[in-house]
Design a protein around this motif. Sequence first.
Motif, short mmCIF file in Angstrom:
data_model
loop_
_atom_site.label_atom_id
_atom_site.label_comp_id
_atom_site.label_asym_id
_atom_site.label_seq_id
_atom_site.Cartn_x
_atom_site.Cartn_y
_atom_site.Cartn_z
N SER A 151 -113.26 58.88 -18.98
CA SER A 151 -112.39 59.68 -19.83
C SER A 151 -112.79 59.61 -21.31
O SER A 151 -112.48 60.51 -22.07
CB SER A 151 -110.93 59.30 -19.65
OG SER A 151 -110.79 58.00 -19.22
N TYR A 203 -115.95 59.68 -22.55
CA TYR A 203 -116.98 60.70 -22.80
C TYR A 203 -116.59 62.06 -22.25
O TYR A 203 -117.16 63.07 -22.64
CB TYR A 203 -118.31 60.27 -22.21
CG TYR A 203 -118.99 59.18 -22.99
CD1 TYR A 203 -119.55 59.45 -24.23
CD2 TYR A 203 -119.08 57.89 -22.50
CE1 TYR A 203 -120.16 58.45 -24.97
CE2 TYR A 203 -119.70 56.90 -23.23
CZ TYR A 203 -120.24 57.19 -24.47
OH TYR A 203 -120.84 56.20 -25.18
N GLY A 204 -115.62 62.06 -21.32
CA GLY A 204 -115.23 63.32 -20.71
C GLY A 204 -114.55 64.24 -21.71
O GLY A 204 -113.84 63.78 -22.60
N ARG A 205 -114.80 65.54 -21.56
CA ARG A 205 -114.11 66.47 -22.43
C ARG A 205 -112.67 66.61 -21.96
O ARG A 205 -112.38 66.48 -20.79
CB ARG A 205 -114.78 67.84 -22.38
CG ARG A 205 -116.16 67.82 -23.00
CD ARG A 205 -116.95 69.01 -22.52
NE ARG A 205 -118.31 68.60 -22.23
CZ ARG A 205 -119.10 69.25 -21.41
NH1 ARG A 205 -118.68 70.32 -20.79
NH2 ARG A 205 -120.32 68.83 -21.20
N GLU A 227 -105.21 63.50 -18.38
CA GLU A 227 -106.34 64.42 -18.18
C GLU A 227 -105.85 65.79 -17.74
O GLU A 227 -106.44 66.41 -16.86
CB GLU A 227 -107.37 63.81 -17.23
CG GLU A 227 -107.83 62.47 -17.77
CD GLU A 227 -108.91 61.80 -16.95
OE1 GLU A 227 -109.34 62.37 -15.95
OE2 GLU A 227 -109.31 60.70 -17.34
N GLN A 268 -108.51 68.39 -18.09
CA GLN A 268 -109.44 68.50 -16.95
C GLN A 268 -108.82 69.34 -15.84
O GLN A 268 -109.49 70.14 -15.20
CB GLN A 268 -109.73 67.10 -16.40
CG GLN A 268 -110.69 66.30 -17.21
CD GLN A 268 -112.12 66.67 -16.88
OE1 GLN A 268 -112.37 67.64 -16.18
NE2 GLN A 268 -113.05 65.91 -17.41
N ILE A 269 -107.51 69.11 -15.61
CA ILE A 269 -106.84 69.82 -14.52
C ILE A 269 -106.79 71.32 -14.84
O ILE A 269 -107.11 72.15 -14.00
CB ILE A 269 -105.44 69.23 -14.30
CG1 ILE A 269 -105.57 67.82 -13.73
CG2 ILE A 269 -104.61 70.10 -13.38
CD1 ILE A 269 -104.38 66.96 -13.93
N ARG A 287 -108.77 72.92 -16.82
CA ARG A 287 -110.14 73.45 -16.74
C ARG A 287 -110.52 73.77 -15.30
O ARG A 287 -111.10 74.82 -15.02
CB ARG A 287 -111.13 72.42 -17.30
CG ARG A 287 -112.56 72.90 -17.32
CD ARG A 287 -113.56 71.76 -17.34
NE ARG A 287 -113.45 70.92 -16.16
CZ ARG A 287 -113.95 71.23 -14.97
NH1 ARG A 287 -114.62 72.35 -14.81
NH2 ARG A 287 -113.79 70.42 -13.94
N SER A 288 -110.16 72.86 -14.38
CA SER A 288 -110.61 73.07 -13.01
C SER A 288 -109.85 74.21 -12.34
O SER A 288 -110.29 74.72 -11.32
CB SER A 288 -110.47 71.79 -12.21
OG SER A 288 -109.12 71.43 -12.08
N TYR A 289 -108.71 74.62 -12.91
CA TYR A 289 -107.98 75.72 -12.31
C TYR A 289 -108.19 77.05 -13.03
O TYR A 289 -107.57 78.03 -12.69
CB TYR A 289 -106.48 75.40 -12.28
CG TYR A 289 -106.09 74.55 -11.11
CD1 TYR A 289 -105.86 75.11 -9.86
CD2 TYR A 289 -105.98 73.17 -11.24
CE1 TYR A 289 -105.52 74.32 -8.78
CE2 TYR A 289 -105.64 72.38 -10.17
CZ TYR A 289 -105.41 72.96 -8.94
OH TYR A 289 -105.09 72.19 -7.88
N THR A 290 -109.02 77.06 -14.07
CA THR A 290 -109.14 78.26 -14.88
C THR A 290 -110.58 78.73 -14.91
O THR A 290 -111.49 77.96 -15.23
CB THR A 290 -108.70 77.96 -16.33
OG1 THR A 290 -107.47 77.26 -16.29
CG2 THR A 290 -108.52 79.24 -17.10
N ARG A 291 -110.76 79.99 -14.58
CA ARG A 291 -112.10 80.57 -14.68
C ARG A 291 -112.45 80.79 -16.13
O ARG A 291 -111.62 81.20 -16.92
CB ARG A 291 -112.14 81.90 -13.94
CG ARG A 291 -112.59 81.67 -12.56
CD ARG A 291 -112.87 82.78 -11.70
NE ARG A 291 -113.11 82.14 -10.42
CZ ARG A 291 -114.27 81.57 -10.10
NH1 ARG A 291 -115.29 81.63 -10.91
NH2 ARG A 291 -114.40 80.96 -8.95
N HIS A 292 -113.69 80.52 -16.51
CA HIS A 292 -114.16 80.68 -17.89
C HIS A 292 -113.18 80.02 -18.85
O HIS A 292 -112.64 80.65 -19.74
CB HIS A 292 -114.36 82.16 -18.22
CG HIS A 292 -115.28 82.83 -17.24
ND1 HIS A 292 -116.60 82.47 -17.13
CD2 HIS A 292 -115.06 83.80 -16.33
CE1 HIS A 292 -117.15 83.20 -16.18
NE2 HIS A 292 -116.25 84.00 -15.67
N PHE A 293 -112.94 78.77 -18.63
CA PHE A 293 -111.98 78.01 -19.42
C PHE A 293 -112.40 77.98 -20.88
O PHE A 293 -113.56 77.73 -21.21
CB PHE A 293 -111.90 76.59 -18.86
CG PHE A 293 -111.00 75.67 -19.64
CD1 PHE A 293 -109.64 75.93 -19.71
CD2 PHE A 293 -111.52 74.56 -20.28
CE1 PHE A 293 -108.82 75.08 -20.42
CE2 PHE A 293 -110.70 73.72 -20.99
CZ PHE A 293 -109.34 73.97 -21.06
#
Lengths: 389, 370
Positions: free
Chosen positions: B182, B184-186, B327, B330-331, B333-339
């Motif tokens: 987390s 380094y994670g965006r 996070e 992150q969640i 981002r993973s549910y959104t196209r072209h976040f």
Amino acid sequence: MKQFRINETHQVSPVYALFIIKGMQVGVSVFSFQRIVSRDSEQDAWIPVMVMGLSTLVIMWIMLRLLKNEQAYGMPDLFAMHRRFFGPWIGNLFSAVIIAYEFCIVIIFMRAYIELLQMWVFPRLPVLSFTAIFCLIVWYIVMGGFRTITGTFLLSFIYLLPLFLVNSFSVTEAHFNNLLPLFDHSPAELARSFIKLSPCYLGFESLLFFYPFLKRPQQAEKWCYYGLLTSLSVYVTTTVLGTVYFSQGELQTLIWPLLDFWKSIHFPLFDRFEYIGIVYWLTVLIPNISMGVWIVSRGIKQSAPVIKQKYALVPVLLLLILICVVMKERSQIDWLNTTVSRVGLCIIYIYIPFLLFWQWILKKKEGMTHEKELSHHHDADAAQRLHRR
Amino acid sequence: MKKSLVIIMMLMLLSGCIEDNIIDDILMAEAEGYDYIGNNQVIGTITTPNYAQGGVSGSGGGGLPATASMMSSATTVTYDGRSLAENLQPKGQKKIKVGKLRIMLFNEALLKHGFEKTIHFRNQDPEVGRDMYLAMVDGSTKDLLTATYQTAIPISRYVYDLIFQNQQQNFPKNNLSTFLYSYYGRYADPMMPIIKREKDHIVLTGIMFFKHDKYAGRINGQQKAFIFKTLVENFKFGFYDYTFQQNEHAVLENVSSSRQYVVKNGNSATPDIFATIRITGYVRQGSPLLKTKDYNSTIKRGMEKDLEKQIKKMVAGFQKSGIDPIELGQIVRSYTRHFDGASWSDRYPNARFHVKTKINIVETGVSQPR
């Protein structure tokens, strides 16, 4: 015609094609490719990995076709093909290029592994003594002939199975939603990853050199494909592992992501897994280097039949030691790696299909001359008959 | 043949050139502590296990302890981000090695100052494993590491075991590996547990949250930790104490807890995040006022309401201070196209967080209440 066939006592069973091809493809790059491949395509990195893996199947089909057709004309390997296609001079020149390419691959393998050892396990490892001892092993194996090399490939395949089981440790800490959203990148980004990926799958073109050593090549075909599929599965699972175990930002900071993953595994008896893993990886390196050196020395023998393979082998190994000792910096290895992988990409995607095309043209031309000869013959016959009358 | 044999033998001699680390001849630093004293200076403390063997009675010579005389801790002042093992070599009785580092402790001042350099160094250094624990210490890490406790095992293992067993229960999983994930994670911020010395005990008091590498808030107690944990991972053990009226409690011991997120309008100015948390558990400790049927009506519903309220409050607090330890970024981002990642930090405080908890009380113990 007898020199076109390898004596059956030197040949190996068709199933060994799987071990050799998988062994040649899965090398040191397994540790480091995740970062490079996901730089452009992030969570979709597995797509270019999958696509490239599938494309190797097509290339394999082309290679098998090429070699099968060649059986009618002489030794079905690349060096003999070069001479038949382009004549002795240009053909040998092409062979020299291929030999240099194979030799560079051997150097990259060796040097990348030494770097790994120095970075992770023995910072003060003397390169000279390591390569010297290692080359001694390689010399011993290559002198044993092709069957011995194949044996080491089989062993390395068996030894590696438990190592890939370790990947399952990542499941408990995996963030599977890292893989979402699927297909969120443009084809251009995927293509960039695809090109960067090339060093991984290279190695299966060695079939062009060891094909004459396979018994019943017809049966070996399916094992060649299975070999490609095995390494495809290895690469795809490793890519997925890198994506779900690390966050994208973290992955970009790691040069050897797989080793960092191994670093977080411990067993009751040994606290740190990567030390075992790296040293264990020697079993991958031995067959790989042996095969590479075998190809180079055989290429020298094939192109210049005056030199026997066992005499060609010694200078090749000495040169390998020398270059490994001279190359010291990571940037040099990186440069060589990128250059050679670009060349490799051209070889498998452009040169091999071109060879098949050239073979087809030659066949057409030959057919035409044959026909002409036939018709000429026909005319002569007719003339004779006329004369007799 | 003889000549080649000689060459082979000589090659074998070359292999003796690598240094070795024999376990009896090195000091393995197992814990590192950093106390910030201002001006980019830290007091660094390391401890090494002291394998003191009891004298073997009956043997001649009184059974002198074999390694009891080895040093067990050392302290130095250095700039922050410096490798302590290297810096402490002059104090080392034997070569100090960090290969088996288990815990790294930081005091609050250092975390408020920011410890980017230390983390960067940890990520860069291949010598240390990634399953070690990082923790913040209330008070001085030097005091905590050099004090004597009830247990005789080395302090490093004491703290390691303490954190490990608690992370199996109410505290979320957190080690160097997840921290770096987390850090380094965006769209994510790391966290770490807080420990404290109480006389001859060490206590795990809470969780602290970071904004990038700086201290940005904390929660105290295992109740709050449980609530936080339901949001960040699926887990199997833990307990939640529900006070349904003054001085009357029911404790839910959970058998499994799972979370599920759905995101809508991820790229809008106010993304909607729907969280569903399902907890299945036992009640083994309930108030004598409660009847069996109460558990499935009032207690269950009360717990659900209470948890939802607490979760909403906690998330609103995170959003207000702009940190994202769950996070959520992150969640989304993973549910959104072209976040749209660039504007996420501006949109995060305005995100609408909806939560629904579903509690299933399976059993209520082995006695029938009245």
